[in-house]
Design an enzyme around this catalytic site. Sequence first.
Site, PDB file in Angstrom:
ATOM      1  NE  ARG A  69      -2.353  -0.787   3.741  1.00  0.00           N
ATOM      2  CZ  ARG A  69      -1.972   0.202   4.532  1.00  0.00           C
ATOM      3  NH1 ARG A  69      -2.152   1.456   4.175  1.00  0.00           N
ATOM      4  NH2 ARG A  69      -1.446  -0.033   5.724  1.00  0.00           N
ATOM      5  CE1 TYR A 210       2.260  -7.224  -3.910  1.00  0.00           C
ATOM      6  CE2 TYR A 210       1.209  -6.277  -1.980  1.00  0.00           C
ATOM      7  CZ  TYR A 210       1.984  -7.257  -2.556  1.00  0.00           C
ATOM      8  OH  TYR A 210       2.469  -8.283  -1.789  1.00  0.00           O
ATOM      9  N   GLY A 211      -2.372  -5.368  -3.852  1.00  0.00           N
ATOM     10  CA  GLY A 211      -3.106  -5.420  -2.590  1.00  0.00           C
ATOM     11  C   GLY A 211      -4.107  -4.323  -2.333  1.00  0.00           C
ATOM     12  CE  LYS A 219      -6.133  -3.210   4.936  1.00  0.00           C
ATOM     13  NZ  LYS A 219      -6.380  -3.547   6.349  1.00  0.00           N
ATOM     14  CG  HIS A 239      -7.418  -2.109  10.443  1.00  0.00           C
ATOM     15  ND1 HIS A 239      -6.149  -1.624  10.601  1.00  0.00           N
ATOM     16  CD2 HIS A 239      -7.289  -3.203   9.647  1.00  0.00           C
ATOM     17  CE1 HIS A 239      -5.292  -2.386   9.950  1.00  0.00           C
ATOM     18  NE2 HIS A 239      -5.964  -3.339   9.364  1.00  0.00           N
ATOM     19  CB  SER A 261      -0.780  -2.877   9.028  1.00  0.00           C
ATOM     20  OG  SER A 261      -1.901  -2.110   8.671  1.00  0.00           O
ATOM     21  CB  CYS A 263       0.191  -5.702  15.422  1.00  0.00           C
ATOM     22  SG  CYS A 263       1.224  -4.259  15.632  1.00  0.00           S
ATOM     23  CG  ASP A 286      -7.466  -6.552   7.552  1.00  0.00           C
ATOM     24  OD1 ASP A 286      -6.653  -6.172   8.410  1.00  0.00           O
ATOM     25  OD2 ASP A 286      -7.602  -5.990   6.453  1.00  0.00           O
ATOM     26  NE  ARG A 378       0.292  -8.466   2.548  1.00  0.00           N
ATOM     27  CZ  ARG A 378      -0.245  -7.998   3.666  1.00  0.00           C
ATOM     28  NH1 ARG A 378      -1.272  -8.583   4.227  1.00  0.00           N
ATOM     29  NH2 ARG A 378       0.255  -6.928   4.243  1.00  0.00           N
ATOM     30  CD  GLU A 507       1.923 -20.452  26.421  1.00  0.00           C
ATOM     31  OE1 GLU A 507       0.750 -20.592  26.836  1.00  0.00           O
ATOM     32  OE2 GLU A 507       2.846 -21.241  26.722  1.00  0.00           O
TER      33      GLU A 507
HETATM   34  O1  O2Y Z   1       0.312  -4.082   1.236  1.00  0.00           O
HETATM   35  C1  O2Y Z   1      -0.874  -4.285   0.980  1.00  0.00           C
HETATM   36  O2  O2Y Z   1      -1.410  -3.802  -0.012  1.00  0.00           O
HETATM   37  C2  O2Y Z   1      -1.694  -5.104   1.846  1.00  0.00           C
HETATM   38  S1  O2Y Z   1      -2.193  -4.226   3.242  1.00  0.00           S
HETATM   39  C3  O2Y Z   1      -3.132  -5.289   4.212  1.00  0.00           C
HETATM   40  C4  O2Y Z   1      -3.543  -6.495   3.712  1.00  0.00           C
HETATM   41  C5  O2Y Z   1      -4.306  -7.332   4.490  1.00  0.00           C
HETATM   42  C6  O2Y Z   1      -4.658  -6.914   5.735  1.00  0.00           C
HETATM   43  N1  O2Y Z   1      -4.267  -5.732   6.222  1.00  0.00           N
HETATM   44  C7  O2Y Z   1      -3.482  -4.929   5.514  1.00  0.00           C
HETATM   45  C8  O2Y Z   1      -3.077  -3.643   6.174  1.00  0.00           C
HETATM   46  O3  O2Y Z   1      -2.253  -2.899   5.693  1.00  0.00           O
HETATM   47  O4  O2Y Z   1      -3.626  -3.357   7.250  1.00  0.00           O
HETATM   48 MN    MN Z   2      -5.160  -4.697   7.859  1.00  0.00          MN
END
Ligand code: O2Y
Ligand code: MN
Length: 611
Positions: A69, A210-211, A219, A239, A261, A263, A286, A378, A507
């Site tokens: 992103r 991309y993504g 998003k 989110h 993101s 975490c 997500d 991914r 855990e």
């Molecule tokens: O880098 C990307 O385009 C993916 S970003 C993403 C993908 C799945 C879940 N969460 C995220 C994020 O950036 O929060």
């Molecule tokens: Mn995300």
Amino acid sequence: MVSYQDLKQWVDQMADLCQPDRIYYCDGSEEEYERFMDEMVSSGKAIKLNPLKRPGSYAFFSDPSDVARVENRTFIASKHESDAGPTNHWRDPIELKETMTHLFKGSMKGRTMYVIPFMMGPFGSPLSKVGIQLTDSLYVVVNMKIMTRMGKHVLKELEKMGEFVPCLHSVGYPLEEGQEDVMWPSAPIDQKYISHFPEEKLIWSYGSGYGGNALLGKKCLALRIASVIAKEEHWMAEHMLILKLTNPFGHVKYVLGAFPSACGKTNLSMLVPTIPGWKVETVGDDIAWIWMKEDGRLYAINPEAGFFGVAKGTSYQSNPNAMKAIEKNTIFTNVALTDDLDVWWEGIDGVVPDHLIDWRQKDWTKHETTPAAHPNSRFTVAAKQSPVIASEFDSPEGVLISAILVGGRRPSTIPLVHEATSWNHGVFMGSMMGSEITAAAISDAIGQVRRDPFAMLPFIGYHVGDYLKHWIDMGKMTTEDKLPKIFYVNWFRKDENGQFMWPGFGENSRVLKWIFGRCDNQSEAKLSPIGYMPTLDAIDQTGLSISRDHLEKLTDINVSEWLDEVTSIREYYQTIGEKLPKELMDELNQLERRLIISSNQFSQHIKRKKQ
Ligand code: O2Y
Ligand code: MN
């Protein structure tokens, strides 16, 4: 939004602008998916993986300039800059449309424009929304097929629902007569625009394949545009993961988790508990859409139909359920390939192979210093392939939320878990959560906390102050006892040697157990200046590898560190400006007062001890 009646006109208008060679309406069938994959394998855009190792699966490699992103090319175009607020990149909508119209003009020459009807949310849910994405990328089409409920059946639903969110996407790489295509077409960074028009509920994305930049249901629609719709319609687009937690007696609670993101939201949502008899199942990993029903309680759905998870670091050790989900029918992007055409990435189980093809499609040997898989590599997989997908995943009614977790990566200050004393206190926790910056280009930023309110910093489609006010207002719609309890968790506290103090992963179920009990007033807690804390014995320690002393440190509150935290939050609140809800400033002042009182009590106690 555009009405169903105007669908064809909108598609024709966009086609006139982008000038594709042809227009294709996707039907969303399996047969169509296979055909598109075959087409991409034949044209060299995809690699079919070894069917004996990874049946029905494919690998894609992006251009090295198009791997994630692009937040600095993501825009909110509202009439007034003040409506986008200090955390967004604002553009004037008329000017931005002019710039982008220029770019879109002829951008699909030599290509097909695919029309993708998709539904975010289960069919029949009051919150579900239809989107129509126009794209010149087949990679996007096949990913949207997995990530959303996609196909011609959505058009039937649209007829009933009346309107859709229009989403225009082009990779920005037109082909002149006779020009050869490249493996991953995209545009240079300064021509990438991921643009949102919240007043029109419109998305235009140009230049990236991309993504999150290109799969516009995720998003762009389900968070940035949906957050605006949600505020207008009194619900919430967040989110957050949604997990189903079952105790050994078969009692169930649903928990939301807001973490920035990278975490570990996907890992937590699929966690395998280490404590006997407990079970975690996934409703979402997500995004959560949350609304209040007439009973005054909050319910949530997952608007997505798949997982777009980070491959790097995923293993049978860290996330066995994700590994099982991706055994077949999966799209991999920017992973490395083994000699027998399976996938590989840093952190996957087993020995490092002697030879790989890396994500840049170059030969790679294990002596290489550069990673074989991209850190943002991914997998795209249907949620239904997860062995722990909850039966409620497809339920239009949503699931009743008992608890909301917030948290980030905080090596110090924040204890393992603490609970808010009220909804507003919980909103305060969510407003100031974030992660410590560990590696920054500007070295003096290291150690500072990047505040990421409810993990929504890059995803709020409007002013952050109005967003936090919306959280406060949602609380006012019902009574405190009906609202979920809010907990701040920190799996990432470190000791003086820089080692993580908490083992994490499975855990974390010990903390979930305490939270489960708190929702029933069963788990023990003591009131501290920062909220309710577990008494040491209230955390199940049977079989836990860390000592009691260690656990004590994990739940320790250092008042002086917390007073520094207050100062830092105060500075951060100043950046939000006058739209910061008064309730949150009150919470901050009260926290400061409680800390000062407790530190005075502490020093008096020490004085008395010395006398
Ligand atoms: O880098 C990307 O385009 C993916 S970003 C993403 C993908 C799945 C879940 N969460 C995220 C994020 O950036 O929060
Ligand atoms: Mn995300």
